[in-house]
Design an enzyme around this catalytic site. Structure first.
Site, short mmCIF file in Angstrom:
data_model
loop_
_atom_site.label_atom_id
_atom_site.label_comp_id
_atom_site.label_asym_id
_atom_site.label_seq_id
_atom_site.Cartn_x
_atom_site.Cartn_y
_atom_site.Cartn_z
N SER A 41 10.13 1.12 1.00
CA SER A 41 9.33 -0.10 0.88
C SER A 41 9.47 -0.62 -0.55
O SER A 41 9.71 0.14 -1.49
CB SER A 41 7.86 0.20 1.19
OG SER A 41 7.04 -0.89 0.83
N SER A 42 9.29 -1.93 -0.69
CA SER A 42 9.37 -2.51 -2.04
C SER A 42 8.19 -2.08 -2.91
O SER A 42 8.22 -2.25 -4.13
CB SER A 42 9.41 -4.04 -1.95
OG SER A 42 8.26 -4.54 -1.30
N CYS A 43 7.16 -1.47 -2.31
CA CYS A 43 6.01 -1.04 -3.11
C CYS A 43 6.32 0.21 -3.93
O CYS A 43 5.48 0.65 -4.72
CB CYS A 43 4.80 -0.80 -2.22
SG CYS A 43 4.90 0.69 -1.20
N TYR A 100 0.84 5.46 -0.50
CA TYR A 100 1.97 5.12 0.37
C TYR A 100 3.28 5.16 -0.42
O TYR A 100 4.29 5.70 0.05
CB TYR A 100 1.74 3.73 0.95
CG TYR A 100 2.83 3.22 1.86
CD1 TYR A 100 3.00 3.74 3.13
CD2 TYR A 100 3.68 2.19 1.44
CE1 TYR A 100 4.00 3.26 3.98
CE2 TYR A 100 4.67 1.71 2.28
CZ TYR A 100 4.83 2.24 3.54
OH TYR A 100 5.82 1.77 4.36
N LYS A 139 6.75 7.57 0.04
CA LYS A 139 8.07 6.99 0.22
C LYS A 139 9.05 7.48 -0.85
O LYS A 139 10.20 7.78 -0.57
CB LYS A 139 7.99 5.46 0.19
CG LYS A 139 7.33 4.85 1.41
CD LYS A 139 8.13 5.12 2.68
CE LYS A 139 7.55 4.42 3.89
NZ LYS A 139 8.32 4.71 5.13
N PRO A 164 13.10 -2.41 2.16
CA PRO A 164 12.92 -3.78 2.64
C PRO A 164 11.83 -4.51 1.85
O PRO A 164 10.90 -3.91 1.31
CB PRO A 164 12.49 -3.58 4.09
CG PRO A 164 11.82 -2.24 4.10
CD PRO A 164 12.54 -1.41 3.07
N THR A 165 11.95 -5.83 1.82
CA THR A 165 10.91 -6.67 1.25
C THR A 165 9.82 -6.86 2.30
O THR A 165 9.76 -6.13 3.29
CB THR A 165 11.51 -8.01 0.80
OG1 THR A 165 10.53 -8.76 0.11
CG2 THR A 165 12.03 -8.80 1.99
N ASN A 166 8.95 -7.87 2.14
CA ASN A 166 7.89 -8.13 3.12
C ASN A 166 8.48 -8.55 4.45
O ASN A 166 9.18 -9.57 4.53
CB ASN A 166 6.97 -9.24 2.60
CG ASN A 166 6.30 -8.87 1.28
OD1 ASN A 166 5.58 -7.89 1.20
ND2 ASN A 166 6.57 -9.65 0.25
N LEU A 167 8.21 -7.78 5.49
CA LEU A 167 8.77 -8.06 6.81
C LEU A 167 7.75 -8.80 7.68
O LEU A 167 6.54 -8.65 7.52
CB LEU A 167 9.17 -6.75 7.50
CG LEU A 167 10.23 -5.90 6.78
CD1 LEU A 167 10.44 -4.59 7.54
CD2 LEU A 167 11.54 -6.66 6.64
N HIS A 220 -0.98 -8.55 6.75
CA HIS A 220 -0.31 -9.08 5.57
C HIS A 220 -0.41 -10.61 5.55
O HIS A 220 -0.87 -11.23 6.51
CB HIS A 220 1.14 -8.62 5.55
CG HIS A 220 1.28 -7.15 5.32
ND1 HIS A 220 2.46 -6.46 5.53
CD2 HIS A 220 0.39 -6.23 4.89
CE1 HIS A 220 2.28 -5.18 5.24
NE2 HIS A 220 1.04 -5.01 4.86
N TRP A 268 -6.59 -17.25 0.22
CA TRP A 268 -7.02 -16.51 -0.97
C TRP A 268 -6.10 -16.78 -2.15
O TRP A 268 -4.88 -16.88 -2.00
CB TRP A 268 -7.03 -15.01 -0.68
CG TRP A 268 -8.23 -14.55 0.10
CD1 TRP A 268 -9.07 -15.32 0.85
CD2 TRP A 268 -8.71 -13.22 0.22
NE1 TRP A 268 -10.04 -14.57 1.42
CE2 TRP A 268 -9.85 -13.25 1.05
CE3 TRP A 268 -8.30 -11.99 -0.30
CZ2 TRP A 268 -10.58 -12.12 1.38
CZ3 TRP A 268 -9.03 -10.86 0.03
CH2 TRP A 268 -10.15 -10.92 0.85
N ARG A 286 6.35 -14.83 -3.29
CA ARG A 286 6.68 -13.67 -2.49
C ARG A 286 7.96 -13.93 -1.69
O ARG A 286 8.29 -15.06 -1.36
CB ARG A 286 5.54 -13.32 -1.52
CG ARG A 286 4.27 -12.83 -2.18
CD ARG A 286 4.46 -11.48 -2.82
NE ARG A 286 3.22 -10.98 -3.40
CZ ARG A 286 2.84 -11.18 -4.66
NH1 ARG A 286 3.65 -11.87 -5.48
NH2 ARG A 286 1.71 -10.69 -5.11
N ASP A 289 -4.98 -12.93 -7.05
CA ASP A 289 -3.62 -13.36 -6.70
C ASP A 289 -2.68 -12.19 -6.47
O ASP A 289 -1.74 -12.28 -5.68
CB ASP A 289 -3.05 -14.23 -7.82
CG ASP A 289 -3.28 -15.72 -7.58
OD1 ASP A 289 -3.44 -16.10 -6.40
OD2 ASP A 289 -3.31 -16.48 -8.55
#
Length: 395
Positions: free
Chosen positions: A190-192, A219, A223, A246-249, A262, A285, A292, A352
């Site tokens: 994950s990108s996180c 998480y 990973k 992967p980025t945000n899927l 998400h 928000w 992103r 943000d």
């Protein structure tokens, strides 16, 4: 001197506060986590062998190990294998998906049920405080304090802990794959995993160069452990364990629950419901200025197959579109797809997050892969899936 309990002590104290019924449910959830993880590994691992059977069924027909099953099924030719194997693979894939959905539902339900139990416990203790305490505080302050404490336990302890356990089970699956002499393996990260304050765009070598985002830390650690385990096994000759980040899927079968989804699926649901209610606006928000990156889920799957077919031996690869947009631009695109003509209200009292999060995909691009689905095309596909299968209307 003020004493701050360590994490194991806090977890033990929390465990003792949970009712025996919830403890049993947590034990069952752990069993479900293990089962779902291995079911997913088996279903994904069966894709390439299944494709091989479709192209050359005579190889399976000639295997000595398969003869008892072939004879029991009354199959007399290689072509007759296609239908039963297709049905078997389809049922296995559906069962694996159903188990993952069941795990998601059970984890969410148990987390909030435990939070509700704790809220009741805290509320009872609050009621038994001296009268002077109640006089000094208004009821809304008391209730808000209880809600804040319960939500803190849910989102800061229970949910991250379940996520960490579920992700750590994947390490067992990686080890099992290695012990079973699997030579090609694709580990989804994950990108996180990258530091909170990372240079943009984010290169693969930036891993472990700074502190992680606190909200994703459990998480991310799980990973990273999986990545390092794959790297360790790659030191053995012939082992090809590839790590992909992967980025945000987004896409079909996404999570549209506003409490824990998400940003993109949440926007799809918000805009859809605003249109049905006839609202003139909807709330997003933050300031809408942060950027992103998003990738349609089918492109993600295509990239994984591309890497495996390419015969990549080792390494880590970012998978993304290579393009980012502001949340404002994202919301406007969703409005165009849904057909909502209102306006956006940005709630700047909400955080943000990281100003920008874009993956550097040049390493994967150098091999010849590029995302095919544009953001607007992907949102159209996602909205079609939402409209057909996930409508939850609050009007």
């Amino acid at each position: 001197m003020h004493f701050t309990p360590n994490i194991p002590t806090l977890l033990l104290r929390l465990w003792l506060q949970i009712s025996p019924r919830r403890r049993g449910q947590f034990a069952l959830l752990l069993v479900l986590m293990v089962s779902a993880s291995f079911a997913e590994i088996l279903s994904i691992g069966a894709v390439l062998p299944f494709l091989a059977v479709l192209t050359a069924p005579e190889r399976i027909f000639q295997l000595p190990a398969a003869q008892p099953l072939i004879q029991a099924a009354g199959i007399t030719s290689a072509s007759q294998l296609l239908l039963p194997l297709t049905i078997t693979f389809g049922v296995a894939a559906l069962l694996s998906g159903a188990m993952r959905l069941l795990l998601l539902w059970a984890s969410t339900r148990l987390s909030f049920a435990t939070g509700a139990d704790l809220s009741i416990s805290i509320y009872r203790r609050t009621l038994y405080q001296p009268y002077a305490v109640h006089v000094a505080r208004n009821s809304s302050e008391v209730i808000n304090g209880i809600s804040t404490k319960a939500n803190s336990v849910i989102y800061s302890i229970i949910v991250p802990l379940l996520t960490l356990i579920s992700s750590t089970i994947m390490l067992i699956a990686i080890h099992a794959a290695h012990q079973s002499n699997v030579k090609w393996f694709c580990f989804l990260g994950s990108s996180c995993i990258y530091p909170r304050e990372c240079p943009q765009p984010i290169k693969e070598e930036y891993i472990l160069t700074g502190p992680l985002e606190a909200t994703n830390e459990p998480y991310a650690i799980a990973k990273i452990a999986g990545i390092e385990l794959c790297n360790t096994y790659n030191k053995e000759p012939g082992t090809r364990f590839v790590n992909v980040m992967p980025t945000n899927l987004y896409g079909a079968n996404d999570n549209y629950d506003l409490a824990n989804s998400h940003v993109l699926p949440a926007l799809i649901r918000k805009v859809h419901e605003a249109k049905l209610r006839g609202d003139s606006n909807f709330v997003v928000w933050g300031s809408g200025k942060v950027k992103r990156e998003f990738l349609y889920v089918d492109d993600m799957a295509d990239a994984c197959v591309f890497l495996m077919e390419k015969g990549i031996e080792t390494g880590m690869y970012n998978i993304g579109s290579g393009v980012d947009v502001t949340i404002n631009e994202l919301a406007e695109t969703v409005m165009q797809v849904v057909g909502f003509k209102g306006t956006i209200i940005f709630d700047t009292s909400k955080p943000d997050g990281t100003p920008r999060k874009l993956l550097d995909v040049s390493r994967l691009a150098s091999l010849g892969w590029k995302a095919r689905t544009t953001l607007k095309e992907g949102i159209k596909l996602a909205y079609q899936d939402f409209s057909r299968n996930h409508l939850i209307v609050n009007i």
